[in-house]
Write a protein that holds these residues in place. Structure first.
Motif, mmCIF file in Angstrom:
data_model
loop_
_atom_site.group_PDB
_atom_site.id
_atom_site.type_symbol
_atom_site.label_atom_id
_atom_site.label_comp_id
_atom_site.label_asym_id
_atom_site.label_seq_id
_atom_site.Cartn_x
_atom_site.Cartn_y
_atom_site.Cartn_z
ATOM 1 N N ASN A 37 -8.335 -12.895 -6.969
ATOM 2 C CA ASN A 37 -7.336 -11.890 -7.940
ATOM 3 C C ASN A 37 -8.894 -11.005 -7.734
ATOM 4 O O ASN A 37 -8.602 -9.704 -8.840
ATOM 5 C CB ASN A 37 -7.568 -12.256 -9.301
ATOM 6 N N ASN A 38 -9.306 -11.009 -6.980
ATOM 7 C CA ASN A 38 -10.254 -9.043 -7.036
ATOM 8 C C ASN A 38 -9.675 -8.161 -6.061
ATOM 9 O O ASN A 38 -9.184 -8.449 -4.709
ATOM 10 C CB ASN A 38 -11.073 -9.188 -6.222
ATOM 11 N N PRO A 39 -8.468 -7.633 -6.591
ATOM 12 C CA PRO A 39 -8.028 -6.043 -5.305
ATOM 13 C C PRO A 39 -9.049 -5.669 -4.329
ATOM 14 O O PRO A 39 -8.614 -4.880 -3.876
ATOM 15 C CB PRO A 39 -7.218 -5.514 -6.394
ATOM 16 N N GLU A 40 -10.313 -5.347 -4.523
ATOM 17 C CA GLU A 40 -11.104 -4.866 -4.037
ATOM 18 C C GLU A 40 -10.472 -5.501 -2.367
ATOM 19 O O GLU A 40 -11.033 -4.747 -1.388
ATOM 20 C CB GLU A 40 -12.604 -4.822 -4.247
ATOM 21 N N TYR A 41 -10.627 -6.377 -2.692
ATOM 22 C CA TYR A 41 -10.175 -7.362 -1.186
ATOM 23 C C TYR A 41 -9.497 -6.928 -0.244
ATOM 24 O O TYR A 41 -8.932 -7.822 0.806
ATOM 25 C CB TYR A 41 -11.112 -8.532 -0.907
ATOM 26 N N SER A 42 -7.943 -7.032 -1.325
ATOM 27 C CA SER A 42 -6.683 -6.837 -1.337
ATOM 28 C C SER A 42 -6.113 -6.605 0.622
ATOM 29 O O SER A 42 -5.425 -6.567 1.319
ATOM 30 C CB SER A 42 -5.643 -7.530 -2.752
ATOM 31 N N ALA A 43 -6.016 -5.075 -0.086
ATOM 32 C CA ALA A 43 -5.627 -4.415 1.128
ATOM 33 C C ALA A 43 -5.909 -4.434 2.973
ATOM 34 O O ALA A 43 -5.627 -4.184 3.375
ATOM 35 C CB ALA A 43 -6.418 -2.585 1.314
ATOM 36 N N GLU A 44 -7.367 -5.054 2.886
ATOM 37 C CA GLU A 44 -7.368 -5.213 4.011
ATOM 38 C C GLU A 44 -7.569 -6.786 4.858
ATOM 39 O O GLU A 44 -7.051 -6.930 5.560
ATOM 40 C CB GLU A 44 -9.030 -5.024 4.559
ATOM 41 N N TYR A 45 -7.240 -7.950 3.624
ATOM 42 C CA TYR A 45 -7.147 -9.302 3.987
ATOM 43 C C TYR A 45 -5.831 -10.004 3.513
ATOM 44 O O TYR A 45 -5.473 -11.224 4.172
ATOM 45 C CB TYR A 45 -8.316 -9.736 3.586
ATOM 46 N N ALA A 46 -5.182 -9.255 2.132
ATOM 47 C CA ALA A 46 -4.295 -10.293 1.931
ATOM 48 C C ALA A 46 -2.690 -9.289 2.602
ATOM 49 O O ALA A 46 -3.062 -8.800 2.656
ATOM 50 C CB ALA A 46 -4.101 -10.063 0.650
ATOM 51 N N ALA A 47 -2.318 -10.845 2.396
ATOM 52 C CA ALA A 47 -0.982 -10.442 3.385
ATOM 53 C C ALA A 47 -0.562 -8.910 2.545
ATOM 54 O O ALA A 47 0.022 -9.938 1.016
ATOM 55 C CB ALA A 47 0.338 -11.506 3.481
ATOM 56 N N GLY A 48 0.360 -8.162 2.774
ATOM 57 C CA GLY A 48 0.747 -7.271 2.699
ATOM 58 C C GLY A 48 0.336 -6.658 1.445
ATOM 59 O O GLY A 48 0.417 -5.811 0.990
ATOM 60 N N GLY A 49 -0.906 -6.540 1.861
ATOM 61 C CA GLY A 49 -1.918 -5.860 0.613
ATOM 62 C C GLY A 49 -2.361 -4.786 0.797
ATOM 63 O O GLY A 49 -2.224 -3.683 -0.182
ATOM 64 N N ARG A 50 -2.168 -3.453 2.131
ATOM 65 C CA ARG A 50 -2.214 -2.439 2.303
ATOM 66 C C ARG A 50 -0.862 -1.739 2.230
ATOM 67 O O ARG A 50 -1.034 -0.876 1.474
ATOM 68 C CB ARG A 50 -2.255 -2.160 3.479
ATOM 69 N N ALA A 51 0.528 -2.721 2.241
ATOM 70 C CA ALA A 51 1.838 -2.122 1.679
ATOM 71 C C ALA A 51 1.364 -1.684 0.016
ATOM 72 O O ALA A 51 1.951 -1.434 -0.824
ATOM 73 C CB ALA A 51 2.503 -2.737 1.596
ATOM 74 N N ALA A 52 1.120 -3.078 -0.554
ATOM 75 C CA ALA A 52 1.013 -3.142 -1.875
ATOM 76 C C ALA A 52 -0.197 -1.754 -2.612
ATOM 77 O O ALA A 52 -0.029 -1.707 -3.406
ATOM 78 C CB ALA A 52 0.759 -5.134 -2.478
ATOM 79 N N ALA A 53 -1.506 -2.029 -1.793
ATOM 80 C CA ALA A 53 -2.084 -0.769 -2.115
ATOM 81 C C ALA A 53 -1.734 0.587 -2.187
ATOM 82 O O ALA A 53 -1.869 1.032 -3.357
ATOM 83 C CB ALA A 53 -3.264 -1.221 -1.540
ATOM 84 N N GLU A 54 -1.558 0.886 -1.220
ATOM 85 C CA GLU A 54 0.020 2.135 -0.911
ATOM 86 C C GLU A 54 1.066 2.725 -1.999
ATOM 87 O O GLU A 54 1.619 3.624 -2.769
ATOM 88 C CB GLU A 54 0.479 2.376 0.018
ATOM 89 N N LEU A 55 1.840 1.758 -2.154
ATOM 90 C CA LEU A 55 2.798 1.691 -3.750
ATOM 91 C C LEU A 55 1.691 1.583 -5.128
ATOM 92 O O LEU A 55 2.684 2.040 -5.440
ATOM 93 C CB LEU A 55 3.562 -0.182 -3.759
ATOM 94 N N ALA A 56 0.708 1.283 -5.227
ATOM 95 C CA ALA A 56 0.093 0.780 -6.170
ATOM 96 C C ALA A 56 -0.537 2.444 -6.503
ATOM 97 O O ALA A 56 -0.160 2.852 -7.453
ATOM 98 C CB ALA A 56 -1.265 0.125 -6.659
ATOM 99 N N LYS A 57 -0.720 3.048 -5.487
ATOM 100 C CA LYS A 57 -1.200 4.208 -5.231
ATOM 101 C C LYS A 57 -0.526 5.364 -6.032
ATOM 102 O O LYS A 57 -0.143 6.182 -6.152
ATOM 103 C CB LYS A 57 -2.113 4.631 -4.333
ATOM 104 N N ARG A 58 0.917 5.597 -4.886
ATOM 105 C CA ARG A 58 1.495 6.646 -5.289
ATOM 106 C C ARG A 58 2.203 6.045 -6.240
ATOM 107 O O ARG A 58 2.489 7.004 -7.091
ATOM 108 C CB ARG A 58 3.031 5.730 -4.165
ATOM 109 N N ARG A 59 2.536 4.418 -7.170
ATOM 110 C CA ARG A 59 3.010 4.481 -8.466
ATOM 111 C C ARG A 59 2.182 5.336 -9.622
ATOM 112 O O ARG A 59 2.600 5.784 -10.374
ATOM 113 C CB ARG A 59 2.775 3.314 -9.451
ATOM 114 N N LYS A 60 0.658 5.672 -9.438
ATOM 115 C CA LYS A 60 -0.287 5.822 -10.639
ATOM 116 C C LYS A 60 -0.023 7.571 -9.857
ATOM 117 O O LYS A 60 -0.386 7.964 -11.304
ATOM 118 C CB LYS A 60 -1.350 5.976 -9.758
ATOM 119 N N GLY A 61 0.539 8.276 -8.771
ATOM 120 C CA GLY A 61 0.768 9.268 -8.613
ATOM 121 C C GLY A 61 1.735 9.853 -9.357
ATOM 122 O O GLY A 61 1.072 11.091 -9.623
#
Length: 189
Positions: free
Chosen positions: A159-183
């Motif tokens: 459950n460490n999001p540090e590794y999700s963006a590169e290796y998890a299925a849908g990780g990059r999209a989820a990381a970008e969505l979280a970044k947009r929501r925080k913005g």
């Protein structure tokens, strides 16, 4: 918390996986290997070499952060039932037995095997060059020589999001969505 930030579909998959695990743990037909990690939700592009690199990096960080403790080692040795109490206590005082040092030059010594389950029904091979490989089914396994190493890597990766963006299925999209929501002033749900 982190659970609330997961998409509903991901929560449902995790709940099903937990229920499956509970059923298997009660069954005498299944063996739980204390030195093997099951890695789920892998992106389709991840290769065995990349998975090995990811897990070894997480293992190194987990060992540095002390994520496998003498108490964990004692619990593991006691659960095995093969060592007398005096030997368990003697081992618990030796840091090299609690969590053996990592050999950066020979990763295979620490992690003897890394395997990604592949969909060979599509006519390609499970092994070979990247171009010949059957597509990943999104999960794999990593074997460790020592239980403490498996535990340190598990605790670092789980459950460490540090590794999700590169290796998890849908990780990059989820990381970008979280970044947009925080913005936009949202909570990143």
């Amino acid at each position: 918390g982190a659970w609330e930030q997961l998409p509903p579909g991901d929560r449902a998959r995790r709940e099903k996986a937990f229920a499956d695990k509970s059923t298997k743990l009660r069954s005498p037909l299944f063996f739980i290997n204390p030195n093997r990690l099951s890695i789920r939700n892998l992106a389709k592009h991840v290769t065995e070499a990349e998975l090995k690199q990811l897990v070894f990096g997480a293992l190194r960080r987990g060992v540095e952060d002390g994520l496998a403790t003498p108490k964990d080692a004692v619990s593991h040795w006691r659960a095995g039932g093969e060592l007398p109490h005096a030997e368990v206590m003697r081992r618990a005082t030796d840091p090299d037995l609690v969590c053996p040092p990592l050999n950066e030059k020979n990763v295979r010594e620490v992690m003897p095997s890394t395997f990604i389950e592949r969909d060979v029904s599509r006519g390609k091979k499970a092994g070979g060059s990247d171009a010949q490989l059957a597509p990943s089914r999104g999960f794999g396994w990593v074997d460790f020589a020592h239980h403490a190493h498996a535990l340190a890597a598990l605790r670092q990766l789980n459950n460490n999001p540090e590794y999700s963006a590169e290796y998890a299925a849908g990780g990059r999209a989820a990381a970008e969505l979280a970044k947009r929501r925080k913005g936009k002033g949202g909570k990143g749900r």
